[in-house]
Design a protein around this motif. Sequence first.
Motif, short mmCIF file in Angstrom:
data_model
loop_
_atom_site.label_atom_id
_atom_site.label_comp_id
_atom_site.label_asym_id
_atom_site.label_seq_id
_atom_site.Cartn_x
_atom_site.Cartn_y
_atom_site.Cartn_z
N UNK A 1 0.83 -1.21 0.00
CA UNK A 1 0.00 0.00 0.00
C UNK A 1 0.86 1.26 0.00
N UNK A 2 1.99 1.20 0.69
CA UNK A 2 2.88 2.36 0.76
C UNK A 2 3.60 2.61 -0.56
N UNK A 3 4.08 1.56 -1.18
CA UNK A 3 4.93 1.71 -2.37
C UNK A 3 4.17 1.51 -3.69
N UNK A 4 3.03 0.86 -3.63
CA UNK A 4 2.30 0.53 -4.86
C UNK A 4 0.82 0.90 -4.70
N UNK A 5 0.50 2.17 -4.55
CA UNK A 5 -0.88 2.56 -4.27
C UNK A 5 -1.85 2.30 -5.42
N UNK A 6 -1.33 2.07 -6.61
CA UNK A 6 -2.21 1.80 -7.74
C UNK A 6 -2.43 0.31 -7.96
N UNK A 7 -2.00 -0.49 -6.98
CA UNK A 7 -2.17 -1.94 -7.08
C UNK A 7 -2.91 -2.47 -5.85
N UNK A 8 -3.54 -3.63 -6.00
CA UNK A 8 -4.21 -4.30 -4.89
C UNK A 8 -3.49 -5.60 -4.58
N UNK A 9 -3.22 -5.83 -3.29
CA UNK A 9 -2.76 -7.14 -2.85
C UNK A 9 -3.97 -7.85 -2.25
N UNK A 10 -4.59 -8.68 -3.05
CA UNK A 10 -5.83 -9.33 -2.63
C UNK A 10 -5.52 -10.57 -1.79
N UNK A 11 -6.14 -10.70 -0.62
CA UNK A 11 -5.92 -11.90 0.19
C UNK A 11 -6.81 -13.05 -0.26
N UNK A 12 -6.30 -14.26 -0.08
CA UNK A 12 -7.13 -15.45 -0.30
C UNK A 12 -7.77 -15.48 -1.68
N UNK A 13 -6.99 -15.11 -2.71
CA UNK A 13 -7.57 -15.04 -4.05
C UNK A 13 -7.38 -16.36 -4.78
N UNK A 14 -8.46 -16.88 -5.34
CA UNK A 14 -8.37 -18.07 -6.16
C UNK A 14 -7.85 -17.73 -7.54
N UNK A 15 -6.89 -18.51 -8.03
CA UNK A 15 -6.22 -18.22 -9.30
C UNK A 15 -6.18 -19.47 -10.17
N UNK A 16 -6.43 -19.28 -11.44
CA UNK A 16 -6.27 -20.35 -12.42
C UNK A 16 -4.78 -20.46 -12.75
N UNK A 17 -4.16 -21.57 -12.38
CA UNK A 17 -2.73 -21.73 -12.52
C UNK A 17 -2.42 -22.95 -13.39
N UNK A 18 -1.13 -23.22 -13.52
CA UNK A 18 -0.61 -24.34 -14.27
C UNK A 18 -0.86 -24.17 -15.77
N UNK A 19 -0.35 -25.12 -16.54
CA UNK A 19 -0.50 -25.07 -17.99
C UNK A 19 -1.97 -25.13 -18.37
N UNK A 20 -2.36 -24.31 -19.34
CA UNK A 20 -3.72 -24.28 -19.87
C UNK A 20 -4.75 -23.90 -18.79
N UNK A 21 -4.27 -23.28 -17.69
CA UNK A 21 -5.15 -22.81 -16.61
C UNK A 21 -5.93 -23.97 -15.98
#
Length: 213
Positions: free
Chosen positions: A79-99
């Motif tokens: 928040x201090x250094x990157x105010x234009x970004x969000x660090x979202x907690x507990x976010x589900x992400x499509x990962x690995x090859x081909x999502x």
Amino acid sequence: MPIEDFEDLAEVAPKGVRLEYVDGRVRTKDALSVEDFEELERHAPETVRLEYINGKLEVKAMPDGNHTSIFMWLLRQCMQHLPDLDLAPERGVKAEAYRKGRARTDGFLAPVDHFKGDREWSDPDGSLMAVEITSRDRDTNQRDRIDKPVGYAEADIPVYLLIDRDNNTLTVHSEPKDGRYQQISRHPWGATVELPAPVNITLDTEKLKDYAD
């Protein structure tokens, strides 16, 4: 996983998904599709956090107080250094090859409103960093140190930051290419740590020593 949580999970399993409870772990008796995993995850009890890694069902430990404090420390830095970004907690992400993987990150750094309109699992395109903080469970080594670096690199997430409570280190993975991070650096808690592009911030990690356990 407590047996009570397993029993609750087994009750809501999709038709054709057979779960078993072995040595405190939940596993599927048959191959699990990503579609069946998502249906199972949608109906899982609130006390159960599920992931789909390397084609297998995984249960992620619930965070304890130090885990939460470490995340909040990192959130304040961002928040201090990157105010234009969000660090979202507990976010589900499509990962690995081909999502095809489904990872529940401890933190996911992306532009403001990046997750607007998303359901449980977000595409990694446009993200800057995935964050994992190790927990006190038996699967941490395989999940956080082995499988997730591959899954996040295959999804082209630029930086993967692992905050490791077992050995009081930060491991910075960057430059994903061909399913592997080309640059990996490890730093002890208390060091000054440079997070590379596209994150481009410097972390003073002295505070992390307060959470050593």
